[in-house]
Design a protein around this motif. Structure first.
Motif, mmCIF file in Angstrom:
data_model
loop_
_atom_site.group_PDB
_atom_site.id
_atom_site.type_symbol
_atom_site.label_atom_id
_atom_site.label_comp_id
_atom_site.label_asym_id
_atom_site.label_seq_id
_atom_site.Cartn_x
_atom_site.Cartn_y
_atom_site.Cartn_z
ATOM 1 N N VAL A 249 0.875 -1.208 0.088
ATOM 2 C CA VAL A 249 -0.260 0.173 -0.352
ATOM 3 C C VAL A 249 1.286 1.351 0.084
ATOM 4 O O VAL A 249 1.791 2.027 0.867
ATOM 5 N N GLN A 250 0.340 2.477 -0.968
ATOM 6 C CA GLN A 250 1.393 3.241 -1.037
ATOM 7 C C GLN A 250 1.683 4.250 -0.037
ATOM 8 O O GLN A 250 -0.141 4.609 1.009
ATOM 9 N N ALA A 251 2.424 5.006 0.621
ATOM 10 C CA ALA A 251 2.755 4.899 2.434
ATOM 11 C C ALA A 251 1.721 6.538 2.469
ATOM 12 O O ALA A 251 1.422 6.052 3.769
ATOM 13 N N ASP A 252 1.243 7.588 1.224
ATOM 14 C CA ASP A 252 -0.386 8.037 1.764
ATOM 15 C C ASP A 252 -1.582 7.848 2.270
ATOM 16 O O ASP A 252 -2.195 8.277 2.130
ATOM 17 N N ILE A 253 -1.571 6.499 1.705
ATOM 18 C CA ILE A 253 -2.782 5.986 2.538
ATOM 19 C C ILE A 253 -2.794 4.994 3.396
ATOM 20 O O ILE A 253 -3.401 3.964 3.597
ATOM 21 N N TYR A 254 -1.866 4.793 3.906
ATOM 22 C CA TYR A 254 -0.892 3.112 4.224
ATOM 23 C C TYR A 254 -2.101 3.006 5.356
ATOM 24 O O TYR A 254 -2.814 2.168 6.206
ATOM 25 N N GLU A 353 7.935 2.037 -8.881
ATOM 26 C CA GLU A 353 9.854 1.469 -8.663
ATOM 27 C C GLU A 353 10.246 0.905 -7.571
ATOM 28 O O GLU A 353 10.806 -0.667 -7.956
ATOM 29 N N GLU A 354 10.087 1.397 -6.897
ATOM 30 C CA GLU A 354 10.407 0.581 -5.782
ATOM 31 C C GLU A 354 9.664 -0.840 -5.534
ATOM 32 O O GLU A 354 9.581 -1.656 -5.252
ATOM 33 N N VAL A 355 8.219 -0.052 -5.557
ATOM 34 C CA VAL A 355 6.783 -1.325 -5.075
ATOM 35 C C VAL A 355 7.507 -2.930 -6.122
ATOM 36 O O VAL A 355 7.634 -3.805 -5.677
ATOM 37 N N LEU A 356 7.705 -2.256 -7.404
ATOM 38 C CA LEU A 356 7.749 -3.899 -8.651
ATOM 39 C C LEU A 356 9.516 -3.979 -7.832
ATOM 40 O O LEU A 356 9.417 -5.224 -8.493
ATOM 41 N N LYS A 377 -0.489 4.276 -15.158
ATOM 42 C CA LYS A 377 -0.083 4.085 -13.886
ATOM 43 C C LYS A 377 -0.516 1.745 -14.133
ATOM 44 O O LYS A 377 0.458 1.134 -13.623
ATOM 45 N N ALA A 378 -1.210 1.290 -14.544
ATOM 46 C CA ALA A 378 -1.809 0.232 -14.664
ATOM 47 C C ALA A 378 -1.131 -0.404 -15.435
ATOM 48 O O ALA A 378 -0.223 -1.454 -15.232
ATOM 49 N N ASN A 379 -0.951 0.022 -17.118
ATOM 50 C CA ASN A 379 0.179 -0.323 -17.576
ATOM 51 C C ASN A 379 0.914 -0.552 -17.196
ATOM 52 O O ASN A 379 1.894 -1.959 -17.460
ATOM 53 N N SER A 383 3.168 -4.580 -16.880
ATOM 54 C CA SER A 383 4.133 -4.931 -17.575
ATOM 55 C C SER A 383 5.265 -4.751 -17.005
ATOM 56 O O SER A 383 6.108 -6.477 -17.074
ATOM 57 N N GLY A 384 5.397 -3.946 -15.252
ATOM 58 C CA GLY A 384 6.667 -4.780 -15.218
ATOM 59 C C GLY A 384 6.876 -5.870 -13.920
ATOM 60 O O GLY A 384 7.751 -6.237 -13.479
#
Length: 448
Positions: A249-254, A353-356, A377-379, A383-384
């Motif tokens: 979960v991204q930090a600002d909504i964690y 990049e970090e979460v991937l 962002k979804a793509n 893809s990664g």
């Protein structure tokens, strides 16, 4: 562009509503909580028979710990009998071998018809045997079985070869032929792979475990992301190979996401799997029950923050409380190993990049998901991700038409869809002279 994003990435209904509309809207029949077990023997050569050794083993009701019945226990002699029966059926010139492809499809459809007819009884047996809530077994599992059979019934007379324009005066075409007798063993995939590799290079397709990352970006619809992430992990008591067992979960909504996820887990109804209100039944057996409790202890010991649950949920049976861990770190045991139970682990990240990098840092690669309203962002994220299936703003969406399988240690080959057929067929190439030699020479002379 904004309209397109809104249309493509609109909010997905919570899983309960998804399941309701994905399958039949007919009311679920009331279950018989003590279905009679009609068959407990080995099915070999179209006959029910005892094991040659006479051995049996008990199958246990995980909701009570009581024995349902004794089941015939096969050994090497029984397997050899089954293989011989299958080999005889595969023999060149046998009735099965000569059967029209269209008739094979008809037989698969007849099997689907029989399953539809007895769906309630089969769902009752499934619930009795493994603890899955009856409503789920009836409305999800059985319809999926029927759809899969009907899908491949349609393929029976359509698995075509190709004509290939090779050089020279030759006619070349391919034909798809069955590999022969196949053995299907559901668990212990790694052992099968090892045994096959060390013997005579038998073909193996494996759908193994997973530690699937479920990535929630800060722009995701919070309500849907929480509900879908809950479903991704807790469905089937957490006993899904593709469960979303690493929730990033991204930090600002964690903080908000964790709070809502804990509230949802506390509302989860655990109890009698035959009760229509039950969302979570027992774990499948004592061994798995103990294993999950061991992982929970490991999480607490290694510093993850236990937000709710973490214990036994009933006086008898293999029930475990819906459990949520926060502040999970990538090096913890619960973050690396497949728990296969109702234990949600929530991680915090900052950048894509970090979460991937973190999501792909696993020996597994079965499934993954990303929640966002931004199609770019979804793509980028999907893809990664190194995974065989990636869900976007949803989870556990399956279809008989779509292939399923994993990267890395999550498996070999694919199940379902056209890709699934490739595992069970050999491609034979035929080439023969198109023109007699004498005529070929005449043609060459004329062309000169």
């Amino acid at each position: 562009m904004l309209r397109l994003r809104s249309a493509v990435f609109r909010a997905v209904a919570p899983p309960s509503r998804v399941l309701a509309c994905r399958f039949s809207a007919a009311p679920i029949p009331a279950p018989n909580t003590q279905p009679e077990v009609h068959y407990n023997k080995l099915f070999i050569n179209n006959q029910w028979q005892d094991a040659e050794s006479g051995k049996t083993f008990p199958t246990i009701n995980p909701a009570t710990g009581e024995v349902i019945c004794q089941v015939a226990e096969a050994d090497e002699n029984d397997v050899n009998k089954a293989v011989k029966a299958a080999s005889d059926a595969f023999r060149l010139g046998s009735p099965w071998r000569r059967m029209d492809a269209s008739h094979r499809g008809l037989l698969l459809n007849r099997l689907a018809d029989a399953i539809e007819r007895d769906a309630a009884y089969l769902a009752e047996l499934e619930t009795l045997d493994n603890g899955k809530p009856y409503a789920v077994a009836y409305s999800v599992d059985l319809p999926n079985v029927v759809k899969c059979l009907r899908y491949y019934a349609g393929w029976a007379d359509k698995w075509e070869g190709k004509t290939i324009p090779i050089d020279g005066d030759y006619f070349c075409y391919t034909r798809h032929e069955p590999v022969g007798v196949c053995g299907q063993i559901i668990p212990v995939g790694h052992l099968i792979q090892q045994a096959s590799g060390s013997s005579n290079l038998k073909r193996v397709t494996l759908e193994l475990g997973g530690k699937s990352p479920n990535i929630v970006l800060s722009d995701a619809n919070m309500e849907d992301a929480v509900e879908q992430s809950h479903f991704a992990l807790f469905f089937n008591q957490g006993q899904c190979c593709c469960a979303g067992s690493r929730t990033y979960v991204q930090a600002d909504i964690y903080d908000e996401f964790v709070e809502r996820s804990v509230e949802r887990a506390k509302r989860r109804v655990v109890g009698d799997p035959f009760d229509m209100k039950t969302e979570q039944g027992p774990q499948v057996d004592q061994e798995q029950f103990n294993k999950i409790l061991g992982y929970i202890s490991s999480g607490k010991r290694e510093g993850a923050k236990l937000m709710c649950g973490g214990g036994v949920a009933a006086d008898r049976g293999y029930f475990i409380q819906p459990t949520v861990f926060g502040d999970v770190q990538d090096n913890m045991t619960i973050a690396r190993e497949e728990i296969f139970g109702p234990v949600m682990q929530i991680f915090k990240f900052k950048t894509l990049e970090e979460v991937l990098t973190r999501a792909n840092d696993s020996k597994y690669g079965l499934a993954a998901a990303v929640f966002t309203k931004d199609i770019d962002k979804a793509n980028y994220v999907s893809s990664g991700l190194r995974a065989g299936t990636v869900w976007i703003n949803c989870y556990d969406v399956f279809g008989a038409q779509a292939p399923f399988g994993g990267y890395k240690a999550s498996g070999v080959g694919r199940e379902l869809g056209q890709y699934g057929l490739e595992n069970y067929t050999e491609v034979k190439t035929f080439s023969f002279v198109l023109l007699p030699q004498s005529l070929k020479m005449t043609v060459e002379e004329i062309s000169i």
